[in-house]
Design a protein around this motif. Structure first.
Motif, PDB file in Angstrom:
ATOM      1  N   ASN A 167       0.825  -1.216   0.000  1.00  0.00           N
ATOM      2  CA  ASN A 167       0.000   0.000   0.000  1.00  0.00           C
ATOM      3  C   ASN A 167       0.862   1.270   0.000  1.00  0.00           C
ATOM      4  O   ASN A 167       0.393   2.337   0.375  1.00  0.00           O
ATOM      5  CB  ASN A 167      -0.949   0.006   1.200  1.00  0.00           C
ATOM      6  N   HIS A 168       2.118   1.126  -0.425  1.00  0.00           N
ATOM      7  CA  HIS A 168       3.024   2.278  -0.467  1.00  0.00           C
ATOM      8  C   HIS A 168       2.602   3.222  -1.601  1.00  0.00           C
ATOM      9  O   HIS A 168       2.162   2.773  -2.660  1.00  0.00           O
ATOM     10  CB  HIS A 168       4.460   1.792  -0.694  1.00  0.00           C
ATOM     11  N   PRO A 169       2.732   4.526  -1.430  1.00  0.00           N
ATOM     12  CA  PRO A 169       2.333   5.460  -2.495  1.00  0.00           C
ATOM     13  C   PRO A 169       3.207   5.399  -3.747  1.00  0.00           C
ATOM     14  O   PRO A 169       2.783   5.846  -4.810  1.00  0.00           O
ATOM     15  CB  PRO A 169       2.438   6.835  -1.822  1.00  0.00           C
ATOM     16  N   ASP A 170       4.410   4.833  -3.630  1.00  0.00           N
ATOM     17  CA  ASP A 170       5.299   4.761  -4.785  1.00  0.00           C
ATOM     18  C   ASP A 170       4.969   3.527  -5.629  1.00  0.00           C
ATOM     19  O   ASP A 170       4.994   2.397  -5.141  1.00  0.00           O
ATOM     20  CB  ASP A 170       6.759   4.690  -4.312  1.00  0.00           C
ATOM     21  N   LYS A 171       4.677   3.725  -6.902  1.00  0.00           N
ATOM     22  CA  LYS A 171       4.257   2.630  -7.775  1.00  0.00           C
ATOM     23  C   LYS A 171       5.333   1.561  -7.928  1.00  0.00           C
ATOM     24  O   LYS A 171       5.028   0.361  -7.988  1.00  0.00           O
ATOM     25  CB  LYS A 171       3.892   3.181  -9.159  1.00  0.00           C
ATOM     26  N   LYS A 172       6.590   1.971  -7.994  1.00  0.00           N
ATOM     27  CA  LYS A 172       7.659   0.987  -8.187  1.00  0.00           C
ATOM     28  C   LYS A 172       7.812   0.097  -6.965  1.00  0.00           C
ATOM     29  O   LYS A 172       8.067  -1.109  -7.082  1.00  0.00           O
ATOM     30  CB  LYS A 172       8.973   1.695  -8.514  1.00  0.00           C
ATOM     31  N   ILE A 173       7.653   0.656  -5.777  1.00  0.00           N
ATOM     32  CA  ILE A 173       7.744  -0.145  -4.559  1.00  0.00           C
ATOM     33  C   ILE A 173       6.610  -1.159  -4.513  1.00  0.00           C
ATOM     34  O   ILE A 173       6.803  -2.325  -4.144  1.00  0.00           O
ATOM     35  CB  ILE A 173       7.753   0.772  -3.318  1.00  0.00           C
ATOM     36  N   LEU A 193      -1.162 -17.668   2.815  1.00  0.00           N
ATOM     37  CA  LEU A 193      -1.699 -16.421   2.293  1.00  0.00           C
ATOM     38  C   LEU A 193      -3.213 -16.364   2.451  1.00  0.00           C
ATOM     39  O   LEU A 193      -3.788 -15.305   2.708  1.00  0.00           O
ATOM     40  CB  LEU A 193      -1.312 -16.281   0.820  1.00  0.00           C
ATOM     41  N   GLU A 194      -3.874 -17.508   2.295  1.00  0.00           N
ATOM     42  CA  GLU A 194      -5.321 -17.563   2.482  1.00  0.00           C
ATOM     43  C   GLU A 194      -5.720 -17.162   3.894  1.00  0.00           C
ATOM     44  O   GLU A 194      -6.812 -16.649   4.120  1.00  0.00           O
ATOM     45  CB  GLU A 194      -5.841 -18.976   2.189  1.00  0.00           C
ATOM     46  N   GLU A 195      -4.817 -17.408   4.848  1.00  0.00           N
ATOM     47  CA  GLU A 195      -5.117 -17.065   6.239  1.00  0.00           C
ATOM     48  C   GLU A 195      -4.827 -15.599   6.544  1.00  0.00           C
ATOM     49  O   GLU A 195      -5.125 -15.118   7.623  1.00  0.00           O
ATOM     50  CB  GLU A 195      -4.286 -17.958   7.192  1.00  0.00           C
ATOM     51  N   ASN A 196      -4.233 -14.891   5.603  1.00  0.00           N
ATOM     52  CA  ASN A 196      -3.924 -13.473   5.821  1.00  0.00           C
ATOM     53  C   ASN A 196      -4.418 -12.673   4.624  1.00  0.00           C
ATOM     54  O   ASN A 196      -3.656 -12.136   3.839  1.00  0.00           O
ATOM     55  CB  ASN A 196      -2.416 -13.259   6.000  1.00  0.00           C
ATOM     56  N   LEU A 197      -5.748 -12.611   4.492  1.00  0.00           N
ATOM     57  CA  LEU A 197      -6.345 -11.989   3.324  1.00  0.00           C
ATOM     58  C   LEU A 197      -6.214 -10.471   3.322  1.00  0.00           C
ATOM     59  O   LEU A 197      -6.564  -9.814   2.348  1.00  0.00           O
ATOM     60  CB  LEU A 197      -7.812 -12.396   3.212  1.00  0.00           C
ATOM     61  N   ASN A 198      -5.715  -9.886   4.416  1.00  0.00           N
ATOM     62  CA  ASN A 198      -5.455  -8.446   4.382  1.00  0.00           C
ATOM     63  C   ASN A 198      -4.436  -8.103   3.295  1.00  0.00           C
ATOM     64  O   ASN A 198      -4.465  -7.019   2.726  1.00  0.00           O
ATOM     65  CB  ASN A 198      -4.947  -7.955   5.740  1.00  0.00           C
ATOM     66  N   ILE A 199      -3.528  -9.040   3.031  1.00  0.00           N
ATOM     67  CA  ILE A 199      -2.566  -8.823   1.955  1.00  0.00           C
ATOM     68  C   ILE A 199      -3.305  -8.789   0.616  1.00  0.00           C
ATOM     69  O   ILE A 199      -3.021  -7.952  -0.242  1.00  0.00           O
ATOM     70  CB  ILE A 199      -1.480  -9.919   1.966  1.00  0.00           C
ATOM     71  N   ALA A 200      -4.259  -9.704   0.446  1.00  0.00           N
ATOM     72  CA  ALA A 200      -5.043  -9.703  -0.785  1.00  0.00           C
ATOM     73  C   ALA A 200      -5.774  -8.384  -0.966  1.00  0.00           C
ATOM     74  O   ALA A 200      -5.846  -7.833  -2.069  1.00  0.00           O
ATOM     75  CB  ALA A 200      -6.046 -10.864  -0.765  1.00  0.00           C
ATOM     76  N   ILE A 201      -6.311  -7.851   0.123  1.00  0.00           N
ATOM     77  CA  ILE A 201      -7.032  -6.586   0.036  1.00  0.00           C
ATOM     78  C   ILE A 201      -6.076  -5.450  -0.299  1.00  0.00           C
ATOM     79  O   ILE A 201      -6.406  -4.540  -1.058  1.00  0.00           O
ATOM     80  CB  ILE A 201      -7.785  -6.310   1.353  1.00  0.00           C
ATOM     81  N   ASN A 202      -4.860  -5.489   0.230  1.00  0.00           N
ATOM     82  CA  ASN A 202      -3.868  -4.477  -0.140  1.00  0.00           C
ATOM     83  C   ASN A 202      -3.574  -4.521  -1.637  1.00  0.00           C
ATOM     84  O   ASN A 202      -3.364  -3.488  -2.277  1.00  0.00           O
ATOM     85  CB  ASN A 202      -2.565  -4.691   0.640  1.00  0.00           C
ATOM     86  N   VAL A 203      -3.562  -5.736  -2.176  1.00  0.00           N
ATOM     87  CA  VAL A 203      -3.317  -5.871  -3.611  1.00  0.00           C
ATOM     88  C   VAL A 203      -4.465  -5.263  -4.404  1.00  0.00           C
ATOM     89  O   VAL A 203      -4.263  -4.573  -5.406  1.00  0.00           O
ATOM     90  CB  VAL A 203      -3.113  -7.354  -3.987  1.00  0.00           C
ATOM     91  N   ILE A 204      -5.696  -5.500  -3.950  1.00  0.00           N
ATOM     92  CA  ILE A 204      -6.849  -4.938  -4.657  1.00  0.00           C
ATOM     93  C   ILE A 204      -6.837  -3.418  -4.568  1.00  0.00           C
ATOM     94  O   ILE A 204      -7.133  -2.711  -5.533  1.00  0.00           O
ATOM     95  CB  ILE A 204      -8.158  -5.503  -4.087  1.00  0.00           C
ATOM     96  N   GLU A 205      -6.481  -2.893  -3.395  1.00  0.00           N
ATOM     97  CA  GLU A 205      -6.389  -1.444  -3.248  1.00  0.00           C
ATOM     98  C   GLU A 205      -5.323  -0.878  -4.182  1.00  0.00           C
ATOM     99  O   GLU A 205      -5.494   0.178  -4.795  1.00  0.00           O
ATOM    100  CB  GLU A 205      -6.066  -1.088  -1.795  1.00  0.00           C
ATOM    101  N   ALA A 206      -4.224  -1.609  -4.284  1.00  0.00           N
ATOM    102  CA  ALA A 206      -3.169  -1.170  -5.204  1.00  0.00           C
ATOM    103  C   ALA A 206      -3.672  -1.229  -6.644  1.00  0.00           C
ATOM    104  O   ALA A 206      -3.334  -0.379  -7.473  1.00  0.00           O
ATOM    105  CB  ALA A 206      -1.928  -2.046  -5.040  1.00  0.00           C
TER     106      ALA A 206
END
Length: 448
Positions: A167-173, A193-206
C-alpha cells in the motif's frame, strides 16, 4: 498535544559524502556484475565485505529511527546502502551460485529488516526511495528461480513486508514487492496467504491505483478459494469479509466497464479486464453467503451497474463478432476460448443473488428493464456455460412474491416478446384466466 514532527532532512551536496573508498569499490563491483562471466567467478569473500558495509550503514538507519535528530547524518549511509543493494542485485542475476552464497550469509534477513525500517524514516523522498527500490529489487532477484532463497525470503518477509509495501504510495515499490510475493508463492505458502487476506485486500487497493497491473488476479482467486472452501466462514471471518466486500464492490462499480476493451482483438488478453472479471466472480461467491448477501444487496450502485453492464455486453455481442457474441458451437471439454468465458452467466447469477427475497431489488430490475434483458440473453451460448440455468434462478428470484414482475413476464409472452418454450424450461407457463394473464410454475420444476 503531541510535539510537532521535525521536517524531512535534506540530503544534498552539503552533507558529508559517503566514504569514498567503499562507495567507489561498490560502484565498480556493480558495474562488473552486469556481465555474466564476472558474476560466475565472484569469490564469496566479496559478498561478506558488501554485507559488512550494509550492516554498518544499517546501524545509522536504526539510530535515526530512534532519534530523529540523527536523520541529518544519513546521507552517506543511504548512498552506501543503495550501492550495496545494487551490487547484490546485479550479482544474483541468473546466477544461482551467487544467490546461494549471499543467502547463506543471512543477507536476506538484514535486507528485509532494513527495508522495514525505511517506512519509519522521514528524509528527502528521492534519496530514500532509491534505496528502498534497490533493496526490493535485490530481494526479488535473489529469490528468482531459487526455491531455497524463496523459502528464506518468505520466512523474513511474510506478512510484514507485504503489508508494509503493497500500500506504499510509490508505484515501483508496490510493483517490486508484488513481484517478490508472486516469485515466492508455492502451494504451501498459498495456504498461509489464504489465512492473511489483508494482503489480498492491499493488492486490490493497489489495483485501484494501478489498474494496468496484472498481479491482483491471483489474490482475488485466493479470496474465492476461501469463501467456497470446505470450511465455512467463522464469526471472526465475517467482519473481515464485510470490509473486503465493500472494497471489492466499490472497485467493480468503478471499473467494470473496462471489460468492454475485450471487444477489440488487440486487447484480447488485457490483464486489467481479467482482474475485473475476477472481481465479478468474487461478488458471485460473496452473495452466495447469507451473511455477506444482505450487505451487498443494498450496496449503492451495484445492482444498477450489473444490469447496465449486462446490457452493454449483450448489445456489443450482437453488433459485431467478438468475445461477447453468442457461440453456438460445442467446444471440447475443459476448453476455454477466451478470458470472458462465462461472464454473461455470472452477471445474471449476480442479479439473481441480489434479488433473493428482496422486493426493492426485484422492483429495481423491473424499472431498469432488466427482466426482458435477462430473457433476451438466454440463447444457446457455449461461451457461457449454465447460462439458462442461472437465468432460471434469476427469474425465480425476481418473481417470488412479486405479482408485478409476474404480470410483466406473462404480458411479454402474450405479445410474443418472451419465448414460451424458454419459459417452460425455466419452470413457468402463462395461463389466461378471463381477461387476466397468470404466470404460474409448471408441475415439472427444472433442475439448476
Amino acid at each position: 498535544m503531541a510535539a510537532p514532527r521535525p521536517p524531512p532532512a535534506r540530503l544534498s551536496g552539503v552533507m558529508v559524502p559517503a566514504p569514498i573508498q567503499d562507495l567507489e569499490a561498490l560502484r565498480a563491483l556493480t558495474a562488473l556484475f552486469k556481465e555474466q562471466r564476472n558474476r560466475e567467478t565472484a569469490p564469496r569473500t566479496i559478498f561478506q565485505r558488501v554485507l559488512d558495509i550494509l550492516k554498518k550503514s544499517s546501524h545509522a538507519v536504526e539510530l535515526a529511527c530512534r532519534d530523529p535528530s540523527q536523520v541529518e547524518h544519513l546521507a552517506s549511509s543511504l548512498q552506501l546502502i543503495t550501492e550495496c543493494f545494487r551490487c547484490l542485485r546485479n550479482a544474483c542475476i541468473e546466477c544461482s551460485v551467487n544467490q546461494n552464497s549471499i543467502r547463506n550469509l543471512d543477507t536476506i534477513g538484514v535486507a528485509v529488516d532494513l527495508i522495514l525500517l525505511f517506512r519509519e524514516l522521514r528524509v528527502e523522498q528521492e534519496a530514500l526511495l532509491t534505496a528502498f527500490r534497490c533493496g526490493l529489487q535485490f530481494v526479488g532477484n535473489i529469490a528468482s528461480r531459487n526455491e531455497d532463497s524463496q523459502s528464506i525470503v518468505w520466512v523474513h518477509a511474510f506478512p510484514e513486508l507485504f503489508l508494509s509495501c503493497l500500500n506504499h504510495p510509490d508505484k515501483k515499490i508496490v510493483a517490486y514487492s508484488s513481484m517478490i510475493l508472486f516469485t515466492s508463492l508455492n502451494s504451501e505458502r498459498m495456504k498461509e496467504l489464504e489465512e492473511n487476506l489483508n494482503i489480498a485486500i492491499n493488492v486490490i487497493e493497489a489495483h485501484q491505483k494501478q489498474p494496468e497491473s496484472e498481479w491482483p488476479v491471483t489474490l482475488l482467486d485466493l479470496i474465492i478459494a476461501k469463501i467456497v472452501g470446505d470450511e465455512p466462514l467463522t464469526k471472526d471471518d465475517i467482519p473481515v469479509f464485510l470490509s473486503h466486500a465493500e472494497l471489492i464492490a466499490s472497485t467493480f462499480v468503478d471499473q467494470c466497464k473496462i471489460v468492454l476493451k475485450l471487444t477489440s482483438e488487440q486487447h484480447a488478453d488485457d490483464e486489467e479486464a481479467l482482474a475485473t472479471i475476477r472481481l465479478l466472480d468474487v461478488l458471485c461467491e460473496m452473495t452466495a453467503n447469507t451473511d455477506l448477501l444482505s450487505y451487498l444487496q443494498v450496496f449503492p450502485g451495484l445492482l444498477e451497474r450489473v444490469i447496465d453492464l449486462l446490457r452493454l455486453i449483450h448489445v456489443a455481442g450482437n453488433d459485431t463478432t467478438n468475445v461477447f457474441s453468442t457461440c453456438g458451437c460445442i467446444k471440447g471439454e475443459g476448453h476455454v476460448s477466451n478470458m470472458a468465458e462465462g461472464f454473461k452467466s455470472h452477471l445474471i447469477r449476480l442479479i439473481g443473488n441480489l434479488c433473493y427475497k428482496n422486493k426493492d431489488n426485484q422492483d429495481k430490475v423491473n424499472e431498469l428493464d432488466g427482466i426482458p434483458l435477462i430473457l433476451d440473453s438466454c440463447s444457446i451460448d457455449d461461451s457461457n456455460p449454465f447460462l439458462t440455468q442461472w437465468a432460471v434462478y434469476a427469474i425465480r428470484n425476481l418473481t417470488e412474491d412479486n405479482s408485478q414482475n409476474q404480470d410483466l413476464i406473462a404480458e411479454m409472452e402474450e405479445q410474443g416478446l418472451a419465448d414460451a418454450s424458454l419459459l417452460k424450461k425455466m419452470g413457468f407457463e402463462v395461463e389466461k384466466r378471463g381477461d387476466k394473464l397468470i404466470l404460474k410454475p409448471t408441475e415439472d420444476t427444472p433442475q439448476l
